[in-house]
Design a protein around this motif. Sequence first.
Motif, PDB file in Angstrom:
ATOM      1  N   ALA A 154       0.776  -1.172   0.084  1.00 38.49           N
ATOM      2  CA  ALA A 154      -0.082   0.084   0.109  1.00 38.49           C
ATOM      3  C   ALA A 154       0.999   1.230   0.001  1.00 38.49           C
ATOM      4  O   ALA A 154       1.999   1.169   0.612  1.00 38.49           O
ATOM      5  N   SER A 164      -1.536  -4.708   2.433  1.00 37.48           N
ATOM      6  CA  SER A 164      -1.866  -3.653   3.283  1.00 37.48           C
ATOM      7  C   SER A 164      -0.511  -3.654   4.451  1.00 37.48           C
ATOM      8  O   SER A 164       0.164  -4.438   4.385  1.00 37.48           O
ATOM      9  N   LYS A 184      -3.909   1.359  -3.128  1.00 41.15           N
ATOM     10  CA  LYS A 184      -4.481   0.776  -1.836  1.00 41.15           C
ATOM     11  C   LYS A 184      -5.028  -0.534  -1.975  1.00 41.15           C
ATOM     12  O   LYS A 184      -5.075  -1.033  -3.126  1.00 41.15           O
ATOM     13  N   ARG A 233      -4.728   9.667  -8.719  1.00 37.12           N
ATOM     14  CA  ARG A 233      -3.917   8.802  -8.415  1.00 37.12           C
ATOM     15  C   ARG A 233      -3.396   7.878  -9.680  1.00 37.12           C
ATOM     16  O   ARG A 233      -2.157   7.415  -9.615  1.00 37.12           O
ATOM     17  N   SER A 236       0.069   5.596  -5.210  1.00 39.35           N
ATOM     18  CA  SER A 236      -0.746   5.762  -3.984  1.00 39.35           C
ATOM     19  C   SER A 236      -1.623   4.587  -3.708  1.00 39.35           C
ATOM     20  O   SER A 236      -2.892   4.944  -3.693  1.00 39.35           O
TER      21      SER A 236
END
Length: 122
Positions: free
Chosen positions: A14, A122, A87, A67, A85
Amino acid sequence: QVQLVESGGGLVQAGGSLRLSCTASGRTFSNDAMGWFRQAPGKEREFVMVSRWSGGITYYADSLKGRFTTSRDNAKNTVYLQMNSLKPEDTAVYYCAAGGTSSGSNYYPTYWGQGTQVTVSS
Protein backbone atom coordinates in the motif's frame (compact mmCIF):
# COMPACT_ATOMS: atom_id res chain seq x y z
CA GLN A 1 -6.15 -10.46 -35.77
CA VAL A 2 -6.09 -7.80 -33.07
CA GLN A 3 -4.36 -8.65 -29.82
CA LEU A 4 -3.89 -6.59 -26.69
CA VAL A 5 -1.21 -7.78 -24.30
CA GLU A 6 -0.95 -6.31 -20.81
CA SER A 7 2.10 -6.43 -18.58
CA GLY A 8 3.42 -4.80 -15.45
CA GLY A 9 1.09 -6.24 -12.84
CA GLY A 10 2.35 -7.70 -9.61
CA LEU A 11 2.43 -7.41 -5.85
CA VAL A 12 3.03 -4.04 -4.24
CA GLN A 13 2.63 -2.60 -0.76
CA ALA A 14 0.00 0.00 0.00
CA GLY A 15 1.25 3.43 -0.96
CA GLY A 16 3.41 2.05 -3.74
CA SER A 17 3.21 2.44 -7.49
CA LEU A 18 2.94 0.26 -10.55
CA ARG A 19 2.90 0.99 -14.26
CA LEU A 20 0.85 -1.24 -16.51
CA SER A 21 1.51 -1.50 -20.22
CA CYS A 22 -0.78 -2.60 -23.01
CA THR A 23 0.65 -3.25 -26.45
CA ALA A 24 -1.68 -3.69 -29.40
CA SER A 25 -0.94 -5.71 -32.50
CA GLY A 26 -2.92 -6.32 -35.65
CA ARG A 27 -3.92 -2.67 -36.13
CA THR A 28 -3.18 0.75 -34.75
CA PHE A 29 -5.50 2.66 -32.43
CA SER A 30 -4.00 6.12 -32.74
CA ASN A 31 -7.39 7.60 -33.62
CA ASP A 32 -9.50 5.28 -31.51
CA ALA A 33 -10.35 4.91 -27.89
CA MET A 34 -8.17 2.86 -25.61
CA GLY A 35 -8.68 2.35 -21.94
CA TRP A 36 -8.56 0.19 -18.85
CA PHE A 37 -11.06 -1.69 -16.73
CA ARG A 38 -10.56 -3.74 -13.62
CA GLN A 39 -12.32 -6.57 -11.84
CA ALA A 40 -11.85 -7.29 -8.17
CA PRO A 41 -12.65 -10.71 -6.67
CA GLY A 42 -16.39 -11.20 -6.36
CA LYS A 43 -17.18 -7.90 -8.08
CA GLU A 44 -18.25 -6.79 -11.53
CA ARG A 45 -15.77 -5.38 -13.99
CA GLU A 46 -15.53 -1.61 -13.57
CA PHE A 47 -14.34 1.26 -15.69
CA VAL A 48 -10.93 2.78 -14.90
CA MET A 49 -10.20 5.20 -17.75
CA VAL A 50 -10.63 5.82 -21.46
CA SER A 51 -8.71 8.05 -23.79
CA ARG A 52 -9.30 9.22 -27.32
CA TRP A 53 -5.89 10.17 -28.55
CA SER A 54 -7.02 12.07 -31.60
CA GLY A 55 -8.68 14.65 -29.38
CA GLY A 56 -6.44 14.28 -26.37
CA ILE A 57 -9.49 13.67 -24.22
CA THR A 58 -9.22 11.35 -21.25
CA TYR A 59 -11.81 10.32 -18.68
CA TYR A 60 -11.09 8.60 -15.39
CA ALA A 61 -13.33 6.95 -12.85
CA ASP A 62 -14.04 9.61 -10.23
CA SER A 63 -12.61 7.50 -7.42
CA LEU A 64 -9.26 7.19 -9.21
CA LYS A 65 -8.65 10.76 -10.30
CA GLY A 66 -5.36 12.10 -9.02
CA ARG A 67 -3.85 8.65 -8.43
CA PHE A 68 -4.03 7.04 -11.88
CA THR A 69 -2.75 8.62 -15.08
CA THR A 70 -2.33 7.40 -18.63
CA SER A 71 0.16 7.99 -21.40
CA ARG A 72 0.87 6.54 -24.79
CA ASP A 73 3.72 5.70 -27.13
CA ASN A 74 2.21 5.62 -30.62
CA ALA A 75 5.44 4.35 -32.14
CA LYS A 76 5.11 1.25 -29.98
CA ASN A 77 1.32 1.08 -30.23
CA THR A 78 1.38 0.97 -26.44
CA VAL A 79 -0.69 2.64 -23.76
CA TYR A 80 0.38 2.89 -20.15
CA LEU A 81 -1.47 3.18 -16.86
CA GLN A 82 0.55 4.72 -14.06
CA MET A 83 -0.95 3.86 -10.68
CA ASN A 84 0.27 5.74 -7.62
CA SER A 85 -0.62 5.70 -3.93
CA LEU A 86 -2.06 2.24 -4.37
CA LYS A 87 -4.55 0.93 -1.83
CA PRO A 88 -5.59 -2.63 -0.97
CA GLU A 89 -8.95 -1.93 -2.62
CA ASP A 90 -7.12 -1.43 -5.92
CA THR A 91 -6.41 -5.17 -5.94
CA ALA A 92 -7.96 -6.54 -9.13
CA VAL A 93 -7.29 -7.96 -12.55
CA TYR A 94 -6.69 -5.03 -14.85
CA TYR A 95 -7.84 -5.32 -18.45
CA CYS A 96 -6.74 -3.24 -21.41
CA ALA A 97 -9.47 -2.34 -23.89
CA ALA A 98 -9.47 -0.76 -27.34
CA GLY A 99 -11.72 0.36 -30.13
CA GLY A 100 -15.48 0.44 -29.79
CA THR A 101 -17.48 3.49 -28.76
CA SER A 102 -17.23 5.94 -25.92
CA SER A 103 -19.17 8.92 -24.62
CA GLY A 104 -17.57 10.57 -21.67
CA SER A 105 -16.71 7.83 -19.21
CA ASN A 106 -19.18 5.43 -20.82
CA TYR A 107 -16.91 3.13 -22.78
CA TYR A 108 -17.89 0.03 -24.76
CA PRO A 109 -14.73 -1.54 -26.18
CA THR A 110 -14.45 -3.92 -29.07
CA TYR A 111 -11.20 -5.56 -28.05
CA TRP A 112 -9.98 -6.83 -24.69
CA GLY A 113 -6.66 -7.99 -23.31
CA GLN A 114 -6.28 -11.09 -21.18
CA GLY A 115 -5.76 -9.12 -17.98
CA THR A 116 -2.92 -8.64 -15.54
CA GLN A 117 -3.16 -9.16 -11.78
CA VAL A 118 -2.45 -6.28 -9.43
CA THR A 119 -2.31 -7.10 -5.74
CA VAL A 120 -1.84 -4.40 -3.12
CA SER A 121 -0.92 -5.59 0.35
CA SER A 122 -1.74 -3.63 3.50
